[in-house]
Design a protein around this motif. Structure first.
Motif, PDB file in Angstrom:
ATOM      1  N   GLY A 612       7.967  10.165  13.811  1.00 20.02           N
ATOM      2  CA  GLY A 612       6.839  10.731  13.084  1.00 20.02           C
ATOM      3  C   GLY A 612       5.642  10.983  13.974  1.00 20.02           C
ATOM      4  N   ALA A 613       4.748  11.844  13.498  1.00 24.57           N
ATOM      5  CA  ALA A 613       3.545  12.180  14.256  1.00 24.57           C
ATOM      6  C   ALA A 613       2.432  11.190  13.952  1.00 24.57           C
ATOM      7  N   THR A 614       1.629  10.913  14.951  1.00 24.18           N
ATOM      8  CA  THR A 614       0.394  10.156  14.776  1.00 24.18           C
ATOM      9  C   THR A 614      -0.741  11.157  14.612  1.00 24.18           C
ATOM     10  N   ASP A 615      -1.506  11.020  13.538  1.00 22.95           N
ATOM     11  CA  ASP A 615      -2.563  11.977  13.214  1.00 22.95           C
ATOM     12  C   ASP A 615      -3.930  11.378  13.521  1.00 22.95           C
ATOM     13  N   VAL A 616      -4.720  12.103  14.280  1.00 22.97           N
ATOM     14  CA  VAL A 616      -6.062  11.670  14.663  1.00 22.97           C
ATOM     15  C   VAL A 616      -7.065  12.727  14.233  1.00 22.97           C
ATOM     16  N   PHE A 617      -8.108  12.292  13.548  1.00 19.45           N
ATOM     17  CA  PHE A 617      -9.202  13.198  13.191  1.00 19.45           C
ATOM     18  C   PHE A 617     -10.106  13.347  14.400  1.00 19.45           C
ATOM     19  N   LEU A 618     -10.336  14.597  14.815  1.00 19.65           N
ATOM     20  CA  LEU A 618     -11.126  14.887  16.014  1.00 19.65           C
ATOM     21  C   LEU A 618     -12.212  15.894  15.635  1.00 19.65           C
ATOM     22  N   PRO A 624     -18.717  19.477  20.142  1.00 18.01           N
ATOM     23  CA  PRO A 624     -19.030  20.888  19.850  1.00 18.01           C
ATOM     24  C   PRO A 624     -18.580  21.843  20.944  1.00 18.01           C
ATOM     25  N   GLY A 625     -18.478  21.365  22.181  1.00 18.28           N
ATOM     26  CA  GLY A 625     -18.034  22.227  23.282  1.00 18.28           C
ATOM     27  C   GLY A 625     -16.570  22.073  23.609  1.00 18.28           C
ATOM     28  N   GLY A 626     -15.836  21.374  22.746  1.00 17.68           N
ATOM     29  CA  GLY A 626     -14.431  21.122  23.008  1.00 17.68           C
ATOM     30  C   GLY A 626     -14.226  19.746  23.623  1.00 17.68           C
ATOM     31  N   ALA A 627     -12.969  19.382  23.855  1.00 18.84           N
ATOM     32  CA  ALA A 627     -12.651  18.051  24.339  1.00 18.84           C
ATOM     33  C   ALA A 627     -11.565  18.101  25.399  1.00 18.84           C
TER      34      ALA A 627
END
Length: 662
Positions: A612-618, A624-627
């Protein structure tokens, strides 16, 4: 930024101290209470409107927390802020305000539709039958007004007799504004110690033992009151039982303790053998004081104030309550506890007949939790599970129980969640965030610096988590902190003044952001689920209004700050403090999660198990400029529309995710 979700949410299960979904993933529920104004009738029932409660049978709660036509806006905003769970408020009064067994079917239909829409937007829901200090007529919210007449009390006399502390009777509406001399900040909670609350809670939980002669429509008062409360709960349950995203029901928000287990003459002035807890500022009533005043006998009560020199509450003065000798019992009714032999009034004097009346029943000591709360929890479980067998019970005790090392009664129903609450009491009660120096209100110990305050938060939340150790046959339970949050009107609403003068920067909100950051750091460290208090759609920056209830103002959103209706974040308060990355679902065993607000460094490590996938809220709010993303032991994909990062492990074993701003 965010989208409505139409796919069914996987069922939430209990596995020891963890929530898991049907795929076996560890789930963190990052929720919010919706919402603070649900305590009051719609549209003008808030405490910022005067009332004598005469029309209590004719009110409506349709429109709380918002009209259905506004649901899309608010659900999309909460979705964009990363929440995946709602503690959805209702009240007993909202369902059964018109009279015994007269249910507001239009409101029930409204609430059911609200639940359905929440699921469509990807939210798990648990139903919260909310109350604070019993009812609107006793300074809070919750129970319908007709109950007072049923037990023989006249709520129109509560204010004059000093039996309840009610904003609508104390506040000068012609003057407006914050009025500390008339209705001081956060004083509503003192009602738990006043006569009206003490009597009602004792009858509700323990009427069979302490008021055996008080019968209503052929039932003892306890059975009558609980049957109607559970009947209102059943009506909600029937309408949402088919919705898989509804996880279960809260037992009852922050229940009062009443008189059970108390000595008749004891006044709590500080930690003692009788009661090992701090004394809160305010009046120090004994049970006897409460019953005497209710029966029209004046009493002189010590008044406590918090001393910064002694770091504890101390007696500052005394005040005579009910000097005019007004009885709050209706004509033809008298105190059922006096009738049962607790005390008597002779010639205007009160005489104790049985000091241990509320402590010993049939020769056995009684405990509020074991003797009375456990069977109540069982009745809640039986009621909701008659409508849907797999529902979870979200149980609450008195808010101080967990902090003081107590635990839930062992006889609590299976599949129960520890839904206790936590606030930084100093911040909540003073509306000041004392940083870099704060105080542990339980020990009086000074806390200096960020590390000390954060450690204090972790210890208190860890103690609350431990209160669930007795649940589910000793297997423990997941902890979802049912309420946590901060007042946004810190320092007299200084941030509101700055906003009104045009400051749109984060500077006015620095204290709020820091306090929330400390809170969520502690939740992350302990792997706790939570529901922040609260989101109030009708919130105002006016200090006399706030969330529309007793001048509280803890809402993460305010219409007064929504200057850009097309911007989903407009109206949000101190977003950087709570809109932050977190692991929603982990395919395996969660090891560590950490977010550094200063550097925006996010680290997550887990032991992967399964495919299964691990889901992370980002959230874009933090990046705001990306990660920049590093995944050791897995592969990741990011959906900017939902702000969700999905990680698939290459094999079972350690996986570590590191995120930094670009």
């Amino acid at each position: 930024m965010s989208v409505s979700s139409r796919s069914p949410l996987p069922k939430i299960l209990i596995d020891g101290s963890h929530f898991r979904d049907e795929d076996g993933r560890t789930v963190i529920l990052r929720g919010v209470n919706l919402g603070g104004d649900c305590k009051m009738p719609y549209p003008d029932g808030g405490t910022n409107h005067p009332t004598d409660f005469a029309g209590h049978r004719d009110v409506s709660f349709i429109g709380r927390p918002f009209p259905l036509e506004e649901a899309e806006e608010h659900f999309l905003r909460l979705q964009a802020w990363g929440f995946n769970c709602l503690r959805l408020l209702t009240t007993w009064e909202a369902v059964e305000h018109a009279g015994p067994g007269q249910y507001d079917t239009a409101y029930l239909d409204y609430y059911a539709e609200l639940c359905r829409l929440a699921g469509e937007h990807g939210f798990y829901v648990f139903v919260d039958f909310h109350q604070d200090v019993w009812s609107r007529m006793t300074g809070g919210d919750g129970a319908p007004g007709w109950l007072f007449e049923k037990v023989g009390l006249d709520f129109t006399k509560f204010h004059a007799a000093g039996a309840a502390h009610v904003m609508q009777y104390k506040y000068d509406y012609t003057r407006g504004g914050r009025q500390e001399e008339n209705y001081p900040t956060m004083t509503w909670s003192q009602n738990y110690r006043l006569p009206a609350n003490g009597i009602m809670w004792t009858l509700f939980f323990a009427g069979r033992d302490f008021a055996p002669g008080l019968m209503i429509d052929g039932q003892n008062v306890q059975d009558y009151m609980q049957a109607h409360y559970l009947g209102a709960m059943r009506e909600i349950a029937k309408r949402v039982a088919h919705m898989p995203h509804v996880m279960g029901f809260d037992t009852l928000n922050e229940p009062g303790t009443g008189f059970a287990g108390e000595k008749l003459s004891y006044r709590h002035l500080g930690p003692s053998e009788e009661k090992n807890r701090i004394a809160q500022p305010g009046p120090a009533w004994s049970v006897l004081d409460c019953l005497a005043v209710a029966s029209g006998v004046p009493r002189t009560i010590p008044q406590l104030e918090f001393s910064l020199e002694e770091m504890k509450s101390v007696v500052k003065y005394e005040k005579t309550e009910n000097p005019d000798g007004i009885s709050i019992w209706l004509d033809g009714h008298s105190c059922p506890f006096a009738e049962a032999g607790a005390y008597r009034v002779t010639g205007g004097e009160v005489q104790v007949l049985n000091e241990d009346f509320f402590r010993i029943v049939n020769g056995e000591s009684v405990s509020l939790e074991e003797t009375y709360m456990a069977p109540f929890f069982a009745r809640v479980g039986e009621t909701i599970r008659a409508e849907r067998e797999d529902w979870l019970v979200f149980a609450e005790l008195d808010p101080f129980t967990g902090l003081l090392g107590g635990a839930f009664p062992e006889e609590t129903p299976e599949r129960t969640v520890n839904a206790s609450h936590w606030y930084d009491i100093v911040t909540l009660s003073t509306k000041t965030f004392m940083y870099p120096v704060s105080v542990n209100p339980f020990s009086g110990k000074m806390l200096e610096g960020r590390e000390a305050i954060e450690e204090h938060y972790r210890k208190q939340l860890g103690r609350i988590r431990e209160a669930g150790r007795t649940l589910n046959d000793g297997a423990g339970a997941p902890t979802l902190i049912g309420e946590c949050g901060i007042p946004f009107d810190l320092d007299g609403g200084a941030a509101y003044e700055a906003f009104a003068t045009g400051d749109r920067s984060n500077k006015p909100w620095e204290k709020h952001i820091m306090a929330l950051n400390f809170l969520y750091n502690a939740l992350d460290a302990l792997h706790l689920s939570s529901a922040q208090w609260n989101y109030t759609a009708s919130n105002s920056n006016d200090l006399a209004v706030g969330d529309g209830w007793n001048q509280e103002d803890l809402s993460i959103f305010s219409r007064d700050q929504q200057l850009e209706p097309d911007n989903i974040h407009s109206g949000g308060r101190a977003l950087q403090g709570f809109v932050r990355p977190y692991a929603k679902a982990v395919s395996g065993v969660l090891k560590e999660v950490r977010f550094d607000l200063g550097t925006r460094l996010f680290e997550l490590s887990y032991e992967a198990k399964g495919s299964g996938a691990t889901d992370v809220f980002l959230p874009a709010v933090q990046y705001p400029g990306g990660a920049n993303l590093e995944v050791d032991g897995g592969e990741a994909t990011y959906d900017g529309r939902t702000q969700m990062l999905a990680i698939t492990a290459l094999k079972d074993g350690p996986v570590k995710i590191t995120i930094t701003p670009r």
